[in-house]
Write a protein that holds these residues in place. Sequence first.
Motif, mmCIF file in Angstrom:
data_model
loop_
_atom_site.group_PDB
_atom_site.id
_atom_site.type_symbol
_atom_site.label_atom_id
_atom_site.label_comp_id
_atom_site.label_asym_id
_atom_site.label_seq_id
_atom_site.Cartn_x
_atom_site.Cartn_y
_atom_site.Cartn_z
ATOM 1 N N VAL A 14 0.856 -1.193 0.000
ATOM 2 C CA VAL A 14 0.000 0.000 0.000
ATOM 3 C C VAL A 14 0.892 1.244 0.000
ATOM 4 N N GLY A 15 0.253 2.398 -0.106
ATOM 5 C CA GLY A 15 0.975 3.667 -0.001
ATOM 6 C C GLY A 15 2.002 3.851 -1.100
ATOM 7 N N THR A 16 3.173 4.373 -0.735
ATOM 8 C CA THR A 16 4.202 4.646 -1.738
ATOM 9 C C THR A 16 4.716 3.367 -2.383
ATOM 10 N N ARG A 17 4.697 2.271 -1.633
ATOM 11 C CA ARG A 17 5.145 1.015 -2.230
ATOM 12 C C ARG A 17 4.259 0.638 -3.413
ATOM 13 N N ALA A 25 2.131 1.135 -9.387
ATOM 14 C CA ALA A 25 3.434 0.626 -9.795
ATOM 15 C C ALA A 25 3.821 -0.620 -9.011
ATOM 16 N N GLY A 26 3.247 -0.784 -7.811
ATOM 17 C CA GLY A 26 3.570 -1.945 -6.988
ATOM 18 C C GLY A 26 3.250 -3.271 -7.647
ATOM 19 N N HIS A 27 2.327 -3.252 -8.597
ATOM 20 C CA HIS A 27 1.974 -4.486 -9.296
ATOM 21 C C HIS A 27 3.088 -4.943 -10.228
ATOM 22 N N LEU A 28 4.098 -4.113 -10.408
ATOM 23 C CA LEU A 28 5.230 -4.456 -11.263
ATOM 24 C C LEU A 28 6.510 -4.671 -10.459
ATOM 25 N N LYS A 29 6.413 -4.603 -9.131
ATOM 26 C CA LYS A 29 7.588 -4.728 -8.271
ATOM 27 C C LYS A 29 7.641 -6.107 -7.619
ATOM 28 N N ASN A 30 8.834 -6.472 -7.177
ATOM 29 C CA ASN A 30 8.990 -7.715 -6.435
ATOM 30 C C ASN A 30 8.267 -7.620 -5.096
ATOM 31 N N THR A 31 7.555 -8.662 -4.727
ATOM 32 C CA THR A 31 6.711 -8.632 -3.526
ATOM 33 C C THR A 31 7.328 -9.363 -2.335
ATOM 34 N N GLY A 32 8.575 -9.817 -2.469
ATOM 35 C CA GLY A 32 9.171 -10.657 -1.443
ATOM 36 C C GLY A 32 9.183 -10.060 -0.050
ATOM 37 N N SER A 59 4.407 -15.350 -10.928
ATOM 38 C CA SER A 59 4.793 -14.348 -11.925
ATOM 39 C C SER A 59 6.151 -13.755 -11.531
ATOM 40 N N PHE A 60 6.650 -12.823 -12.352
ATOM 41 C CA PHE A 60 7.937 -12.193 -12.057
ATOM 42 C C PHE A 60 7.916 -11.431 -10.736
ATOM 43 N N ARG A 61 6.728 -10.887 -10.363
ATOM 44 C CA ARG A 61 6.695 -10.069 -9.150
ATOM 45 C C ARG A 61 6.827 -10.921 -7.882
ATOM 46 N N SER A 62 6.498 -12.216 -7.957
ATOM 47 C CA SER A 62 6.690 -13.101 -6.800
ATOM 48 C C SER A 62 7.945 -13.948 -6.949
ATOM 49 N N GLY A 63 8.840 -13.532 -7.857
ATOM 50 C CA GLY A 63 10.073 -14.284 -8.065
ATOM 51 C C GLY A 63 9.829 -15.664 -8.622
#
Length: 261
Positions: A14-17, A25-32, A59-63
């Motif tokens: 949430v938030g800035t992440r 943009a968080g949907h394109l970032k790693n979620t680890g 997917s790529f976002r969960s490694g």
Amino acid sequence: MRFLLYNIAYGTGVGTRLHFPFPFAGHLKNTGKNLEQISDFIRSVDPDIVGLVEVDSGSFRSGNGNQAERLAYGLNYHHVFESKYFEQSMAQKVPVLNKQGNAVLLNQAFRYRRCHYFSVGVKRLVIEVGLEDVVVFLVHLSLKFRHRQYQLAELYAMVRAVDQPVIVAGDFNAFWGDRELQLFLAATNLKTANGLAEPSYPSRAPRKQLDFIFHSPEIHTTGFEIPAVRLSDHAPLIWDFEVAGIDSCRPAALQAVGGIR
């Protein structure tokens, strides 16, 4: 027993992440890292059953790893995962979307698991898990009102086919309010665990009640809370209960949850 329902939004935060450097943009970032915090939160709650909505299976976002599998391994739980899109859905042909699903985690073995798909809507999955004393249904209903009503009718038939006490939980996307669910509840005779109709969305300042836990009359609520946890755009629901004839082991259980706020 304790049930935790949590729409974890694929671990995107949430938030800035979630919204930096541009919206969602968080949907394109790693979620680890966020998934580790979600795991820590689940461990602190110590639930017997966990219903997870919006789980990434690789997917790529969960490694390229299944988030439900990782959470279950770290917590020493059993898990059931399935894609939220039926096999012929166009979503199954789209990268990232085809890795999205829901999951149930359990600290006990289950008797059986079944996955159903509604006949309408994009999100159609219903996970059914049979335990010794209850049957759990986990859902994530359509964004379209008309489709939700058709899905509720089909969900009614699934619930009526079970001869044990049931728990029906998930993100119902009831944007028109809980009156959307009145006919379903009247027909099934299910009760809500959230007696005060507390909202869970958005987690930063909850205004809408989208996430619900319903249960058979034979199941009695002994505690309920929506803690102010902001690891997802939805806040989690924590429900303590006992099945008639079975002793509860969680007196004053929700008092211990205050430390996670």
